[in-house]
Design a protein around this motif. Sequence first.
Motif, PDB file in Angstrom:
ATOM      1  N   ALA A   1       0.828  -1.197   0.000  1.00 40.81           N
ATOM      2  CA  ALA A   1       0.000   0.000   0.000  1.00 40.81           C
ATOM      3  C   ALA A   1       0.868   1.255   0.000  1.00 40.81           C
ATOM      4  N   TYR A   2       2.057   1.120   0.449  1.00 44.94           N
ATOM      5  CA  TYR A   2       2.939   2.283   0.498  1.00 44.94           C
ATOM      6  C   TYR A   2       3.983   2.263  -0.617  1.00 44.94           C
ATOM      7  N   GLU A   3       3.771   1.332  -1.536  1.00 43.02           N
ATOM      8  CA  GLU A   3       4.729   1.168  -2.628  1.00 43.02           C
ATOM      9  C   GLU A   3       6.163   1.192  -2.142  1.00 43.02           C
ATOM     10  N   LEU A   4       6.397   0.377  -1.168  1.00 41.89           N
ATOM     11  CA  LEU A   4       7.718   0.316  -0.569  1.00 41.89           C
ATOM     12  C   LEU A   4       8.435  -0.929  -1.050  1.00 41.89           C
ATOM     13  N   HIS A   5       9.729  -0.821  -1.162  1.00 43.45           N
ATOM     14  CA  HIS A   5      10.490  -2.020  -1.500  1.00 43.45           C
ATOM     15  C   HIS A   5      11.456  -2.313  -0.379  1.00 43.45           C
ATOM     16  N   ARG A   6      11.640  -3.565  -0.122  1.00 42.20           N
ATOM     17  CA  ARG A   6      12.593  -3.946   0.913  1.00 42.20           C
ATOM     18  C   ARG A   6      13.972  -3.410   0.522  1.00 42.20           C
ATOM     19  N   ASN A   7      14.659  -2.862   1.495  1.00 40.43           N
ATOM     20  CA  ASN A   7      16.012  -2.359   1.253  1.00 40.43           C
ATOM     21  C   ASN A   7      16.968  -3.551   1.244  1.00 40.43           C
ATOM     22  N   ASP A   8      17.514  -3.830   0.075  1.00 41.20           N
ATOM     23  CA  ASP A   8      18.284  -5.059  -0.046  1.00 41.20           C
ATOM     24  C   ASP A   8      19.672  -4.991   0.571  1.00 41.20           C
ATOM     25  N   SER A   9      20.047  -3.826   1.073  1.00 36.48           N
ATOM     26  CA  SER A   9      21.326  -3.823   1.788  1.00 36.48           C
ATOM     27  C   SER A   9      21.176  -4.463   3.170  1.00 36.48           C
ATOM     28  N   PHE A  10      19.944  -4.717   3.601  1.00 41.48           N
ATOM     29  CA  PHE A  10      19.775  -5.471   4.841  1.00 41.48           C
ATOM     30  C   PHE A  10      19.921  -6.960   4.550  1.00 41.48           C
ATOM     31  N   SER A  11      20.581  -7.655   5.473  1.00 49.72           N
ATOM     32  CA  SER A  11      20.720  -9.097   5.313  1.00 49.72           C
ATOM     33  C   SER A  11      19.397  -9.793   5.561  1.00 49.72           C
TER      34      SER A  11
ATOM     35  N   ALA B   1     -16.268  -0.507  14.184  1.00 49.18           N
ATOM     36  CA  ALA B   1     -17.161   0.006  13.149  1.00 49.18           C
ATOM     37  C   ALA B   1     -16.675  -0.282  11.733  1.00 49.18           C
ATOM     38  N   GLY B   2     -15.425  -0.661  11.583  1.00 48.95           N
ATOM     39  CA  GLY B   2     -14.933  -0.941  10.239  1.00 48.95           C
ATOM     40  C   GLY B   2     -13.548  -0.378  10.027  1.00 48.95           C
ATOM     41  N   ALA B   3     -13.329   0.211   8.858  1.00 50.02           N
ATOM     42  CA  ALA B   3     -12.013   0.797   8.585  1.00 50.02           C
ATOM     43  C   ALA B   3     -11.956   2.189   9.190  1.00 50.02           C
ATOM     44  N   VAL B   4     -10.739   2.617   9.590  1.00 54.76           N
ATOM     45  CA  VAL B   4     -10.632   3.951  10.158  1.00 54.76           C
ATOM     46  C   VAL B   4      -9.358   4.659   9.680  1.00 54.76           C
ATOM     47  N   TYR B   5      -9.539   5.904   9.294  1.00 50.91           N
ATOM     48  CA  TYR B   5      -8.405   6.768   8.941  1.00 50.91           C
ATOM     49  C   TYR B   5      -8.219   7.725  10.108  1.00 50.91           C
ATOM     50  N   LYS B   6      -7.080   7.587  10.770  1.00 51.89           N
ATOM     51  CA  LYS B   6      -6.861   8.347  12.008  1.00 51.89           C
ATOM     52  C   LYS B   6      -5.902   9.508  11.770  1.00 51.89           C
ATOM     53  N   TYR B   7      -6.262  10.691  12.211  1.00 60.02           N
ATOM     54  CA  TYR B   7      -5.373  11.855  12.150  1.00 60.02           C
ATOM     55  C   TYR B   7      -5.347  12.518  13.506  1.00 60.02           C
ATOM     56  N   ASP B   8      -4.164  12.878  13.899  1.00 60.11           N
ATOM     57  CA  ASP B   8      -3.924  13.377  15.253  1.00 60.11           C
ATOM     58  C   ASP B   8      -3.256  14.744  15.099  1.00 60.11           C
TER      59      ASP B   8
ATOM     60  N   PRO C   1     -16.928   1.683   5.995  1.00 64.74           N
ATOM     61  CA  PRO C   1     -17.142   0.238   6.160  1.00 64.74           C
ATOM     62  C   PRO C   1     -15.872  -0.564   5.862  1.00 64.74           C
ATOM     63  N   VAL C   2     -15.237  -0.252   4.745  1.00 66.34           N
ATOM     64  CA  VAL C   2     -13.958  -0.911   4.414  1.00 66.34           C
ATOM     65  C   VAL C   2     -13.003   0.164   3.907  1.00 66.34           C
ATOM     66  N   TYR C   3     -11.703  -0.157   3.909  1.00 65.30           N
ATOM     67  CA  TYR C   3     -10.741   0.811   3.365  1.00 65.30           C
ATOM     68  C   TYR C   3     -11.062   1.047   1.893  1.00 65.30           C
ATOM     69  N   ASP C   4     -10.977   2.302   1.497  1.00 68.46           N
ATOM     70  CA  ASP C   4     -11.497   2.675   0.184  1.00 68.46           C
ATOM     71  C   ASP C   4     -10.579   3.749  -0.407  1.00 68.46           C
ATOM     72  N   ASP C   5      -9.944   3.431  -1.510  1.00 65.04           N
ATOM     73  CA  ASP C   5      -8.959   4.344  -2.089  1.00 65.04           C
ATOM     74  C   ASP C   5      -9.556   5.695  -2.499  1.00 65.04           C
TER      75      ASP C   5
END
Lengths: 545, 545
Positions: free
Chosen positions: B58-68, B406-413, B456-460
């Motif tokens: 979901a965050y379009e992240l790739h594992r950093n391959d310099s980690f073993s 209640a379902g999915a939640v987007y939290k902002y603080d 209700p559910v996460y929704d793009d």
Amino acid sequence: MEEETLYATSNPLYGGSLGKNINCWRSLSTCTAKLQESSVAKLQGIQSSQRRLLGSSAYELHRNDSFSKLSLEDIDYFKKILGEKSVIQDEDVLSTANVDWMRKYKGSSQLLLKPRNTNEVSKILKYCNSRYLAVVPQGGNTGLVGGSVPVFDEVIVSTSSMNNIIGFDNVSGILVCEAGCILEKLDSFLAEKGFMMPLDLGAKGSCQIGGNVSTNAGGLRFVRYGSLRGNVLGLEVVLPNGTIVDMLGTLRKDNTGYDLKQLFIGSEGSLGIITKVSILTPLRLSSINLAFLACNDYLSCQKLLLEAKTKLGEVLSAFEFLDCESMELVLSYLDGVRNPLPPSNFYVLIETTGSNESHDKEKLESFFLHSMERGILSDGVMAQDMNQASSFWQIREGIAEALMKAGAVYKYDLSLPIENLYKIVEEMRKRLGESAKVLGYGHLGDGNLHLNISTPVYDDTVFELIEPFVYEWTSKHRGSISAEHGLGLMKANEIHYSKSSEAVHLMASIKGLFDPNGIMNPYKFLPRSLLSQHKEDASLHGPEI
Amino acid sequence: MEEETLYATSNPLYGGSLGKNINCWRSLSTCTAKLQESSVAKLQGIQSSQRRLLGSSAYELHRNDSFSKLSLEDIDYFKKILGEKSVIQDEDVLSTANVDWMRKYKGSSQLLLKPRNTNEVSKILKYCNSRYLAVVPQGGNTGLVGGSVPVFDEVIVSTSSMNNIIGFDNVSGILVCEAGCILEKLDSFLAEKGFMMPLDLGAKGSCQIGGNVSTNAGGLRFVRYGSLRGNVLGLEVVLPNGTIVDMLGTLRKDNTGYDLKQLFIGSEGSLGIITKVSILTPLRLSSINLAFLACNDYLSCQKLLLEAKTKLGEVLSAFEFLDCESMELVLSYLDGVRNPLPPSNFYVLIETTGSNESHDKEKLESFFLHSMERGILSDGVMAQDMNQASSFWQIREGIAEALMKAGAVYKYDLSLPIENLYKIVEEMRKRLGESAKVLGYGHLGDGNLHLNISTPVYDDTVFELIEPFVYEWTSKHRGSISAEHGLGLMKANEIHYSKSSEAVHLMASIKGLFDPNGIMNPYKFLPRSLLSQHKEDASLHGPEI
Ligand SMILES: Cc1cc2nc3c(=O)[nH]c(=O)nc-3n(C[C@H](O)[C@H](O)[C@H](O)COP(=O)(O)OP(=O)(O)OC[C@H]3O[C@@H](n4cnc5c(N)ncnc54)[C@H](O)[C@@H]3O)c2cc1C
Ligand SMILES: Cc1cc2nc3c(=O)[nH]c(=O)nc-3n(C[C@H](O)[C@H](O)[C@H](O)COP(=O)(O)OP(=O)(O)OC[C@H]3O[C@@H](n4cnc5c(N)ncnc54)[C@H](O)[C@@H]3O)c2cc1C
């Protein structure tokens, strides 16, 4: 706010009747009498010119030759960017700026710069950094550890022309101002809005908020309003390379990233120059009461503190103490000061600040009665008005000035577990015998002792009896060798008495990261061996920021 | 301390008579009715399994391959230094530890380590650092920004087996304990001694003091006792290279060097692991009162806050608010919770803590009367006993749990200037229309809004309507995108909305200095572009500490 609302003009519950209630004052130990006969008399003849001005030689310091010497081109450049008026070479002005408040540390700077805004500070530092010119930031120059004056020929950068209030939000109580604003002026400004500064100290008429933040000053209201680490909400700083870092948040809470401003709070000018401050100020509550009390011994002072915490709880706003030696010195050296109580071994100043006058008085009455019954309070008086309150504060706040008038002074500012706090005063007295006067006073509510040793003139034999003993003793008792005054030049090499070597090493790395050329306030704050080492490291890697 | 002393069992001045006094409750806007018809009904059918588990994709992240990658030899080594029991590969345990409290972030770690002391933590980190194995420190795993769970296969180092109380000084109120102590247990321990933790939060039954310090948690008592930055007196930490740094001071004041512990407070596991904490705890004062109040509009809530600051001053210990949408959700999803007042648009919880019951009640009475007269308070009730107080708190503290159900939640603080704090809730409602339920609640006394969006559910589509709008809006209104929850994985790339680029750059330099291999909680806290950049820098220079 009018004076009358701060201190009730008539105070029927206390004052009068307190004098009646608290009448169990007993005959004193010989302490007071002894004091008058011996040391004080001896000290009275001393003139200020006899005080030894400690130049760098006293610390066996050598100028670091990797710093450039000031050239005519440098002066020209500063005149170009700041204008003639802000570039000061006048000898009289310089001789004041070269010497600290205690007249103990003395530098030989040839140049004082007075930037008027952040951009000017930025240009100054950028230039000094590229030219390897060492710099000492100076606020009100009231610091007590030799941090605010040059050691050799460092350029003095004074913030005193940067003294504008930028804004005040009277819903949140958040004040934003320039670093050069004088503490007392800020407090007066806030008084008109019904707020107050969360800190107060004896030097308030001269010290600047930038200096307060740079030394993480504590002071008289700490016990109630806590540390600047909680109250300072934001800073604007200029790094040694001239980068302006805007961290001038005005929010009560902000957890986005490392709290970098904390590195600058208490960094004593070693990382850069603070140019603006945002600070949370508390409401100036309407009921303020001040009591001047007497205790027979230190144990009673301790018990009184616990009693005050329980009985006065949320309204307690100051808990200060002084011993009879401190009282005697103030009475001897300051005009117009008098002891409102018969002589005693210890005195305690208790201030309460609350929103309801009659509640606070009821709490105070119950506190007094209970403390009297338990025999921990021997006498006491409540300030009847603003003038009397000031006269009580003058005793406590005047000790530093009286010490200055009395001759040479060795100042130590220790944090200690409260049960051991006064032992060091007694041990020091035994150690020094008749050769010096040993005073103990300070912010007892925070476990902060000001141990002051007064001699007619600076004396190496006395000095060697004091140091390193005082540091070793403090370290052994898990105390701090600097509760609030900082390290400066005086204690830079002594930090290991309070911090682990891993921590000190980390600090040196941080210094190296922010100030790779080591131009900011050199020779101070961190052990000189580590500072020079990091300078070399830095020159290998080049500036990192 | 017995329950009775905390909450007066009979409360003649309030409760009963307050019900009589505060009787100006007026007919509500349609808010409550609308809520019941639409979203809540829709949300009720949702099961927890329908919540989208956001893995790294979901965050379009790739594992950093310099980690073993973890090898059998690594496992063997850990077993050797920790013993079999502390090296956990059990799938059930791992699946819990891989998922966060919201079930929103999910990693795929194969290994959970449970060191029992600082030396074991040191050995773990030293090894991981030399092997380039990435690490995520985990406390109670109640964090709300995806910081406490692995993103990929990071080794989870849990502090839960380090839960000893080391010491408590009942003169100074200073507590020293291991990082894994659960907040609520510490508070119960202190209650017996007449003290309390200076922080309290809904997750108190699970979160650990090490986690609280690492997130610089705020919570319900912040308005009275202030920030952990003021209350934490010392820390022991282990650096990524295994160095144990003892900064475990137990003094109220200590100005010797940079306050390094501040870097670790709120650093969310990015610089090392906190192993011990020393914290100043306030006296548990004997009089605690709790009022549950109703206001017709947000402006009245604001005015009530100013009124509370003035009239309750030194005894105010909490000022929380929730809107009617929050109330409805709690009533719908949590069993046994009821609204003690007739429906209203806004509710405010006010707690006072003081040393004198009758003073506090008098203050509250005057506060209530004045607020009623001014028409800013529409109704209210005082807790009559401990049980009722808990039931009031349950409403406020239960919102997070109700949102989860209640379902999915987007939290902002968010931290926002108080006058603008509720505008974002209203704007978000307009923006999202019927597609989502928008809730506003939080620590109004500190200017801290919890903006929560429930679907209700996460929704793009919804997500794209929320972000980056919410951050841009907050930034434009000089707010902070994280008041207390931190950045974690969720907001690492958003820090620039609240911090200047110079400041963020400095932060990355500090990260590089402490953690040159970047093994500590990777992909989080700072923008990922800067993190990888600094990793390369570091490998050029070699470890600096
Ligand atoms: C009578 C008296 C009473 C005192 N009482 C107290 C007390 O109760 N509590 C307490 O904590 N202290 C006390 N102090 C000492 C205290 O450190 C200072 O009074 C005050 O905080 C320093 O402010 P200043 O503006 O005078 O700073 P200075 O003395 O000018 O400077 C102090 C240090 O900060 C650096 N500095 C100053 N301004 C800046 C800036 N803008 N950016 C970066 N670095 C800067 C300087 O280089 C120096 O290292 C007292 C001093 C006196 C003389
Ligand atoms: C119902 C609920 C209510 C909440 N209310 C509040 C509130 O009012 N105020 C508030 O501020 N927060 C609140 N939170 C969020 C808050 O951040 C956490 O509850 C708490 O502070 C985290 O503690 P933890 O032990 O669970 O840490 P975790 O969630 O395990 O970890 C949090 C972060 O700290 C790091 N970390 C944990 N322990 C260590 C350690 N020993 N050394 C180094 N890094 C470590 C982790 O890597 C992670 O990045 C709430 C959460 C919930 C679920």
